[in-house]
Enzyme design. Sequence first.
Site, PDB file in Angstrom:
ATOM      1  N   HIS A  12       0.827  -1.209   0.000  1.00  0.00           N
ATOM      2  CA  HIS A  12       0.000   0.000   0.000  1.00  0.00           C
ATOM      3  C   HIS A  12       0.864   1.264   0.000  1.00  0.00           C
ATOM      4  CE1 HIS A  12       1.182   0.641   4.152  1.00  0.00           C
ATOM      5  NE2 HIS A  12       1.057  -0.673   4.283  1.00  0.00           N
ATOM      6  N   GLU A  84      -2.247  -7.559   6.491  1.00  0.00           N
ATOM      7  CA  GLU A  84      -0.960  -7.739   7.153  1.00  0.00           C
ATOM      8  C   GLU A  84      -1.106  -8.734   8.302  1.00  0.00           C
ATOM      9  OE1 GLU A  84       2.110  -8.024   7.019  1.00  0.00           O
ATOM     10  OE2 GLU A  84       2.797  -5.934   6.872  1.00  0.00           O
TER      11      GLU A  84
END
Length: 204
Positions: A12, A84
Amino acid sequence: MTTPTRLLVARHGDAEYPVHGVLTDDGGWLTETGRAQATGLAAALGERGITAVCTSRMERAVQTGAVAASVLAVPARAVDGLQEYAVGDLEGVPYGDPRAQQVFDAWVAGDLDATMPGGESGVQVLERMREALDRIADDHPGETVLVFSHGGVMSMVIPRLSENVRDDLAAARFLPNCVPAEVEVSRERWRVVSWPGSMDKSTV
């Protein structure tokens, strides 16, 4: 021959979090730098024929995907499993605390039974990330898809799934924001085409 699916899997964009300098499972949000990174990546990939953008459900990845999808004029969707790794009981612990790094280093070295305190084992992280990426490849056979995930899970999982690179590929090549690893997926065979990164973590 079946044309492989190409997954361009990127971390990201640059993000902010409610509390600076601590481990967290918070989704965060994009900074202006992060938005510029997402825009720049999408513009650079304009000739790649990308058909879709997929993201983790964490807000910093969702926002990155929305920016890129708007530039590319393709749909974006969040996919379970791309998030994550969870820090679990280490939520709020300063970055410098060694416990999370010790577990992550064990995963990269091949000890997938190692577990974040109150969080996931390496086996769990690998399985859910693989399932998510396989699902994307199955949904887009022969296409090129831009995927936004996170540096930790990418570093641990993608080299381990791929037949042509070392499992510890990411140990010395740290992933920058919004620079994709290119992966071919064909009949459950994974191959890294390109892997970005820097030898100097301070530049990431």
